[in-house]
Design a protein around this motif. Structure first.
Motif, PDB file in Angstrom:
ATOM      1  N   UNK A  60       0.828  -1.214   0.000  1.00  0.00           N
ATOM      2  CA  UNK A  60       0.000   0.000   0.000  1.00  0.00           C
ATOM      3  C   UNK A  60       0.863   1.264   0.000  1.00  0.00           C
ATOM      4  N   UNK A  61       2.094   1.155   0.507  1.00  0.00           N
ATOM      5  CA  UNK A  61       2.986   2.316   0.594  1.00  0.00           C
ATOM      6  C   UNK A  61       3.400   2.808  -0.789  1.00  0.00           C
ATOM      7  N   UNK A  62       3.479   1.903  -1.771  1.00  0.00           N
ATOM      8  CA  UNK A  62       3.943   2.302  -3.102  1.00  0.00           C
ATOM      9  C   UNK A  62       3.006   3.320  -3.753  1.00  0.00           C
ATOM     10  N   UNK A  63       1.685   3.022  -3.932  1.00  0.00           N
ATOM     11  CA  UNK A  63       0.804   4.033  -4.534  1.00  0.00           C
ATOM     12  C   UNK A  63       0.612   5.252  -3.644  1.00  0.00           C
ATOM     13  N   UNK A  64       0.703   5.052  -2.319  1.00  0.00           N
ATOM     14  CA  UNK A  64       0.613   6.187  -1.406  1.00  0.00           C
ATOM     15  C   UNK A  64       1.757   7.161  -1.662  1.00  0.00           C
ATOM     16  N   UNK A  65       2.959   6.636  -1.870  1.00  0.00           N
ATOM     17  CA  UNK A  65       4.131   7.472  -2.089  1.00  0.00           C
ATOM     18  C   UNK A  65       4.020   8.280  -3.371  1.00  0.00           C
ATOM     19  N   UNK A  66       3.427   7.680  -4.397  1.00  0.00           N
ATOM     20  CA  UNK A  66       3.246   8.399  -5.667  1.00  0.00           C
ATOM     21  C   UNK A  66       2.460   9.683  -5.427  1.00  0.00           C
ATOM     22  N   UNK A  67       1.383   9.592  -4.624  1.00  0.00           N
ATOM     23  CA  UNK A  67       0.563  10.764  -4.340  1.00  0.00           C
ATOM     24  C   UNK A  67       1.291  11.785  -3.473  1.00  0.00           C
ATOM     25  N   UNK A  68       2.015  11.315  -2.469  1.00  0.00           N
ATOM     26  CA  UNK A  68       2.743  12.225  -1.580  1.00  0.00           C
ATOM     27  C   UNK A  68       3.818  12.991  -2.357  1.00  0.00           C
ATOM     28  N   UNK A  69       4.513  12.305  -3.247  1.00  0.00           N
ATOM     29  CA  UNK A  69       5.558  12.967  -4.056  1.00  0.00           C
ATOM     30  C   UNK A  69       4.940  14.045  -4.945  1.00  0.00           C
ATOM     31  N   UNK A  70       3.817  13.739  -5.579  1.00  0.00           N
ATOM     32  CA  UNK A  70       3.160  14.719  -6.436  1.00  0.00           C
ATOM     33  C   UNK A  70       2.682  15.919  -5.624  1.00  0.00           C
ATOM     34  N   UNK A  71       2.131  15.670  -4.425  1.00  0.00           N
ATOM     35  CA  UNK A  71       1.698  16.775  -3.567  1.00  0.00           C
ATOM     36  C   UNK A  71       2.879  17.652  -3.163  1.00  0.00           C
ATOM     37  N   UNK A  72       3.993  17.008  -2.813  1.00  0.00           N
ATOM     38  CA  UNK A  72       5.184  17.764  -2.418  1.00  0.00           C
ATOM     39  C   UNK A  72       5.693  18.631  -3.563  1.00  0.00           C
ATOM     40  N   UNK A  73       5.632  18.117  -4.784  1.00  0.00           N
ATOM     41  CA  UNK A  73       6.086  18.884  -5.944  1.00  0.00           C
ATOM     42  C   UNK A  73       5.136  20.041  -6.258  1.00  0.00           C
ATOM     43  N   UNK A  74       3.837  19.730  -6.317  1.00  0.00           N
ATOM     44  CA  UNK A  74       2.877  20.735  -6.764  1.00  0.00           C
ATOM     45  C   UNK A  74       2.759  21.889  -5.780  1.00  0.00           C
ATOM     46  N   UNK A  75       2.754  21.578  -4.478  1.00  0.00           N
ATOM     47  CA  UNK A  75       2.533  22.617  -3.479  1.00  0.00           C
ATOM     48  C   UNK A  75       3.822  23.088  -2.815  1.00  0.00           C
ATOM     49  N   UNK A  76       4.959  22.567  -3.349  1.00  0.00           N
ATOM     50  CA  UNK A  76       6.281  22.979  -2.839  1.00  0.00           C
ATOM     51  C   UNK A  76       6.314  22.905  -1.307  1.00  0.00           C
ATOM     52  N   UNK A  77       5.991  21.713  -0.799  1.00  0.00           N
ATOM     53  CA  UNK A  77       5.918  21.491   0.643  1.00  0.00           C
ATOM     54  C   UNK A  77       7.305  21.404   1.247  1.00  0.00           C
ATOM     55  N   UNK A  78       7.350  21.615   2.552  1.00  0.00           N
ATOM     56  CA  UNK A  78       8.579  21.503   3.344  1.00  0.00           C
ATOM     57  C   UNK A  78       9.515  22.671   3.004  1.00  0.00           C
ATOM     58  N   UNK A  79      10.374  23.000   3.920  1.00  0.00           N
ATOM     59  CA  UNK A  79      11.335  24.077   3.663  1.00  0.00           C
ATOM     60  C   UNK A  79      12.764  23.549   3.657  1.00  0.00           C
TER      61      UNK A  79
END
Length: 568
Positions: free
Chosen positions: A502-521
């Motif tokens: 389950x972690x594999x497809x979950x990671x795909x979404x988290x990576x896309x969110x991090x890219x699109x919203x420029x998360x984390x500093x």
């Protein structure tokens, strides 16, 4: 030793790729030694991880293998390159044209024989009393209709018999009363011959026979000799086994090929070599939450009583997709997997030196030795079906686009400015819990993984739809459904293997969110393991440059590579 076996085949292909590539790139100039030396770059690379490029010899920072000289190649941005006939022969390269074929799949099913629930009958007591004798007293006995099963002493029936005898003596004056008395006994399942015997002897019977109303086998016994029973109380379960059910577990990818009324065959261990025929009569509307299979029920005739309930069965059916009997198909040997996408090598000309091009393809359902090809290659084009890894190894060593060096893709939309401050802070909390989840999977701790996933769920539930502006809202609604689905699987499972799936497809979404919203500093690292998910490969997002593989943990802790750095 286990890791050696995993790496042995890729090493062989890369070694072969080096030899082939040297044949492809050799300039054949025997007069100028300096030019020959220039055919090799001053860079060193890894045969397992060709994206590694160093100016000096040494060990691969990912897998620790010795680096090898990197071969120069112009125009590394393209996915095409040439191979001579000799190089192709050495690599055992074979190509096959893409054609339309019958979209049929041979599906193997595992299951067992079960009773036909429509033929399970209950023999009940039609009057209250005490069981004086059980004539049939054990499960598994075969009975026929009208066979005596038990004898019951019933004060109620004795009184009813006396009413019959009284009505019989007055039958000429009151025939209706006599008829009614006979009918009353008949409704209590007392047979006509028994009623006639009572009248002939003018003596009430002290015990009454319970006779079977069905043919079949005793599959349930609900009373013992000496028991008092009530009206309507079940005494026996009698199952007619002339027809049985076979229930199979079908996996989700096979469901498009399975339909009602479809014929199948099956075998059982007791009769090796013998095939039984059955017809599918029911497909479960639900998926088993633990096994992720769907129950398929088929009906089989059993007139000779050859089959027994609870026997194991192995079924086979030839399935097809209605309305799609002819489609483009591609051999499985032609497909290479790069994370969530798949690629194939296509032959683009028939010159003396054959040119190959890497193509990203879209696949449909899985057939026996083929996939349905949805997009990427046209009918008649030839794909590499043998020597595929050797061709890919050559592309990698020439620094061409390849399975391990795919074309970089930017996210389709930059939605970083379409997010409220609260939602940005909450998504960053989701991200931090994701990093905790990654660490827990690295240490193979399913309980802590569950807690991290629960925390992610909590933060996701706090996100406000009004905090997503414009296109971001529609994008988030889709991603939220996917995130919720796989987080639920993580929370509900105590198996580290299931959690990692389950972690594999979950990671795909988290990576896309991090890219699109420029998360984390702080910088984040998109990392990739080619061995995960049965060598299909899987990626994850890390807050540290060090490779700590969440898909294998200590088994292959440092297996992987950084594919992209976010936030630099």
């Amino acid at each position: 030793m286990k890791n050696f076996k995993k790496y042995a085949l890729p090493i062989i292909y890369f070694a072969l790729g080096i030899l082939i590539t040297s044949l492809v790139l050799g300039n054949g100039n025997k007069d100028n030694g300096n030019q020959h030396e220039d055919s090799h770059s001053s860079e060193w690379t890894c045969s397992m991880h060709p994206q590694i490029r160093q100016e000096t010899e040494g060990d691969c920072p990912i897998c620790g293998m010795d680096l090898i000289p990197a071969l120069n190649s112009n125009d590394s941005s393209t996915g095409t390159f040439k191979m001579s006939e000799h190089a192709m022969e050495l690599a055992g390269v074979q190509t096959t044209p893409i054609t339309k074929g019958n979209v049929q799949k041979k599906i193997r099913l595992q299951g067992e024989i079960v009773p036909n629930a429509e033929l399970v009958n209950t023999q009940a007591a039609y009057f209250a009393g005490r069981i004086e004798e059980l004539v049939v007293y054990s499960e598994g006995e075969k009975v026929v209709k009208e066979q005596v099963l038990a004898r019951i002493y019933s004060p109620e029936l004795i009184l009813t018999q006396q009413e019959l005898l009284s009505a019989y003596s007055q039958r000429e004056d009151n025939p209706v009363l006599y008829t009614s008395a006979r009918k009353k006994l008949s409704l209590l399942n007392v047979h006509e011959e028994q009623i006639d015997n009572i009248i002939d002897t003018q003596t009430p019977l002290q015990s009454f026979e319970i006779r079977s109303m069905f043919d079949g086998y005793i599959t349930g016994l609900h009373a013992n000799q000496g028991d008092y029973v009530k009206y309507g109380q079940p005494l026996y379960d009698i199952t007619d086994q002339s027809q049985l059910w076979v229930e199979f577990d079908a996996y989700e990818p096979d469901l498009p090929f399975i339909k009602l009324n479809q014929k199948l065959s099956f075998s059982i261990p007791a009769y090796l070599g013998k095939k039984f025929k059955a017809k599918i009569v029911w497909i479960s509307p639900q998926v088993d939450p633990m096994k992720h299979t769907v129950t398929i029920r088929a009906e089989v005739s059993n007139q000779n009583n050859t089959l027994k309930p609870n026997m194991l069965a192995e079924g086979t059916l030839l399935g097809s997709i209605p309305g799609n009997r002819k489609a483009l198909i591609i051999p499985k040997s032609a497909v290479l997997w790069t994370g969530d996408t798949s690629v194939a090598y296509v032959k683009t000309n028939d010159a003396e030196e054959t040119e190959f091009e890497i193509r990203e393809i879209t696949l449909g359902e899985t057939l026996d030795n083929f996939y349905i090809l949805k997009k990427g290659i046209e009918e008649g084009e030839e794909v590499v079906t043998a020597g595929t890894f050797a061709v890919d190894a050559s592309a990698q060593l020439m620094n061409k686009q390849s399975m391990m060096n795919p074309k970089h893709k930017e996210p389709s939309n930059n939605l970083s400015l379409q997010l409220s401050k609260f939602n940005r802070e909450t998504l960053n909390k989701v991200l931090q819990k994701y990093f905790q989840l990654t660490t827990n999977l690295v240490h193979a701790n399913p309980k802590l993984s569950q807690k991290s996933a629960e925390a992610m769920q909590k933060h996701i539930s706090q996100l406000s739809d009004t905090g997503f502006y414009g296109d971001a809202l529609e994008d988030w609604k889709t991603r939220k459904l996917i995130l919720t689905k796989y987080l639920s699987q993580l929370v509900e499972s105590q198996s580290i293997e299931t959690q990692r799936q389950a972690f594999k497809p979950l990671s795909v979404q988290v990576i896309e969110l991090a890219k699109m919203y420029k998360l984390n500093n702080k910088p984040m690292f998109v990392q990739f393991c080619p061995m995960a998910d049965n060598d299909k490969g899987a990626q994850w997002l890390s807050n540290t440059k060090e490779i700590l593989n969440p898909y294998f943990g200590d088994l292959m802790l440092e297996c992987g590579e950084t594919k992209e750095i976010l936030g630099e």
